[in-house]
Design an enzyme around this catalytic site. Structure first.
Site, PDB file in Angstrom:
ATOM      1  N   GLN A 138     -29.740  -0.280  17.368  1.00 16.30           N
ATOM      2  CA  GLN A 138     -29.282  -0.319  15.975  1.00 16.30           C
ATOM      3  C   GLN A 138     -28.538   0.966  15.624  1.00 16.30           C
ATOM      4  O   GLN A 138     -29.023   2.072  15.876  1.00 16.30           O
ATOM      5  CB  GLN A 138     -30.443  -0.491  14.996  1.00 16.30           C
ATOM      6  CG  GLN A 138     -29.891  -0.755  13.585  1.00 16.30           C
ATOM      7  CD  GLN A 138     -30.932  -0.797  12.504  1.00 16.30           C
ATOM      8  OE1 GLN A 138     -31.581   0.200  12.233  1.00 16.30           O
ATOM      9  NE2 GLN A 138     -31.074  -1.957  11.866  1.00 16.30           N
ATOM     10  N   CYS A 154     -31.007   0.054   5.254  1.00 18.16           N
ATOM     11  CA  CYS A 154     -31.828   1.253   5.020  1.00 18.16           C
ATOM     12  C   CYS A 154     -31.626   1.742   3.585  1.00 18.16           C
ATOM     13  O   CYS A 154     -30.501   2.065   3.191  1.00 18.16           O
ATOM     14  CB  CYS A 154     -31.458   2.364   6.003  1.00 18.16           C
ATOM     15  SG  CYS A 154     -32.403   3.879   5.719  1.00 18.16           S
ATOM     16  N   PRO A 165     -36.464  -2.272  14.189  1.00 18.59           N
ATOM     17  CA  PRO A 165     -36.101  -0.866  14.374  1.00 18.59           C
ATOM     18  C   PRO A 165     -36.982   0.000  13.483  1.00 18.59           C
ATOM     19  O   PRO A 165     -37.088  -0.261  12.286  1.00 18.59           O
ATOM     20  CB  PRO A 165     -34.634  -0.809  13.920  1.00 18.59           C
ATOM     21  CG  PRO A 165     -34.437  -2.005  13.047  1.00 18.59           C
ATOM     22  CD  PRO A 165     -35.425  -3.038  13.475  1.00 18.59           C
ATOM     23  N   LYS A 217     -28.398  -6.172   9.859  1.00 16.64           N
ATOM     24  CA  LYS A 217     -29.677  -6.249   9.140  1.00 16.64           C
ATOM     25  C   LYS A 217     -29.412  -5.808   7.712  1.00 16.64           C
ATOM     26  O   LYS A 217     -28.882  -4.716   7.488  1.00 16.64           O
ATOM     27  CB  LYS A 217     -30.722  -5.352   9.807  1.00 16.64           C
ATOM     28  CG  LYS A 217     -32.109  -5.428   9.171  1.00 16.64           C
ATOM     29  CD  LYS A 217     -33.144  -4.674  10.013  1.00 16.64           C
ATOM     30  CE  LYS A 217     -34.550  -4.882   9.469  1.00 16.64           C
ATOM     31  NZ  LYS A 217     -34.825  -4.117   8.243  1.00 16.64           N
ATOM     32  N   GLY A 246     -39.971  -8.551   6.405  1.00 12.19           N
ATOM     33  CA  GLY A 246     -40.601  -8.024   5.192  1.00 12.19           C
ATOM     34  C   GLY A 246     -42.041  -8.466   5.022  1.00 12.19           C
ATOM     35  O   GLY A 246     -42.311  -9.655   4.905  1.00 12.19           O
ATOM     36  N   ASP A 247     -42.969  -7.493   5.068  1.00 11.35           N
ATOM     37  CA  ASP A 247     -44.394  -7.729   4.788  1.00 11.35           C
ATOM     38  C   ASP A 247     -45.051  -8.766   5.697  1.00 11.35           C
ATOM     39  O   ASP A 247     -45.892  -9.551   5.242  1.00 11.35           O
ATOM     40  CB  ASP A 247     -44.595  -8.159   3.324  1.00 11.35           C
ATOM     41  CG  ASP A 247     -44.699  -6.956   2.394  1.00 11.35           C
ATOM     42  OD1 ASP A 247     -44.503  -5.825   2.873  1.00 11.35           O
ATOM     43  OD2 ASP A 247     -44.982  -7.156   1.206  1.00 11.35           O
TER      44      ASP A 247
END
Length: 316
Positions: free
Chosen positions: A85, A114, A31, A156, A215-216
């Site tokens: 989401q 978030c 998202p 998430k 992540g990354d």
């Protein structure tokens, strides 16, 4: 949106869990505010993306306002499997949003990750990782009120400094009936620090439902490495797909055909100019010189962009 929704009713919704039972690592578009909208989802699906998420939508606004529904959510019959989401902090509001979306999407995801100040101050996003009973309650409510057993509900999250708290949260969510959990391997305070892939692995080993690593992850090689490090069932990518929407299909950098596909798809969907331009700036970041960027990044009309792409790359 209504025309799109009518069209969607004619198509068969999919069970996202089938992806996790396929034996393959599930490749997921994250998202992304402003960016993971219908046109971009259409593009990445052409390039081996298995599952797409909408940008985060505030459930209370979505339930209250038809205008919010029309501006925040569009889909069509090729846009599946699709996860919507939501940001929510009340179980019944999330249920109401899920009921509205249920005929047109394959599942919902509760945003518990978030880290933006506005979200946390409103009681949304990453602050929910510190309210495991509320997360459990929201998941249970949706499970009990949505009749379709194939409709997924996922969460998430970010991680705690004390990983035992994260494992506890995940196990409570699993007991409540959550379908899978996506873990962004940073805490609320961490922004650009290295991702704790070891933490994702510990969470994965503590669960019997699928876990998705996030992540990354900027290249397909990164995705393979993260899968090895975490044993995750899926890999969720954000910025890596913005830079190279063909990443999951094995391309090291954005191929010109993908740029052409974006132009065609964006124009077909009536994508607003700023969004259309920003996506191209991301896609062309690695394949243009500084001088080219100086020119391209200040173009101010669709026709100017099409002329530039045609003159320089034969695209458009």
């Amino acid at each position: 949106m209504i025309g799109d929704i009518r069209e969607t009713k004619e198509c068969q919704l999919k069970d996202p869990m089938d992806l996790f039972h396929s034996g393959q690592v599930v490749k997921i578009c994250a998202p992304m505010v402003r960016y993971s909208k219908l046109a971009f989802r259409t593009l990445v699906r052409k390039y081996s993306c298995d599952l797409c998420y909408t940008p985060m939508i505030v459930a209370a606004d979505f339930v209250r306002s038809a205008k919010a529904r029309d501006s925040e959510f569009t889909t069509n019959k090729g846009d599946h499997p699709l996860i919507v989401q939501f940001a929510a902090k009340e179980a019944q509001v999330l249920c109401d949003a899920a009921r509205i979306i249920c005929p047109f999407a394959d599942g919902i995801d509760l945003n518990c990750g978030c880290p933006q100040r506005w979200a946390i101050s409103e009681g949304y996003g990453a602050c929910l990782i510190n309210k495991p009973e509320l997360v459990k309650d929201m998941v249970q409510h949706v499970r009990s009120q949505i009749d379709n057993p194939k409709f997924s509900i996922s969460i998430k999250i970010r991680i705690h400094e004390d990983l035992k708290r994260t494992v506890d949260l995940c196990q409570k969510a699993e007991a409540a009936g959550v379908s899978w959990i996506t873990v962004h391997g940073r805490s609320i305070e961490e922004r650009h620090q290295p991702v704790h892939y070891d933490a994702i692995k510990i969470i994965k080993q503590s669960m019997s439902i699928p876990v998705v690593a996030n992540g990354d992850i900027k290249t397909l090689k990164d995705a393979e490495n993260v899968h090895q490090l975490t044993e995750a069932d899926g890999i969720m990518v954000a910025r890596g797909l913005l830079a190279n929407p063909a990443m999951f299909a094995g391309y090291e950098e954005t191929p010109f055909q993908c740029i052409q596909d974006w132009v065609d798809t964006a124009l077909e969907h009536g994508t607003p100019f700023t969004c259309f331009h920003h996506h191209l700036m991301y896609m062309m970041e690695r394949i243009t010189s500084k001088q080219e960027k100086k020119v391209f990044n200040v173009l101010s009309s669709t026709s100017a962009i099409l002329d530039y792409l045609n003159d320089h790359y034969g695209v458009g």
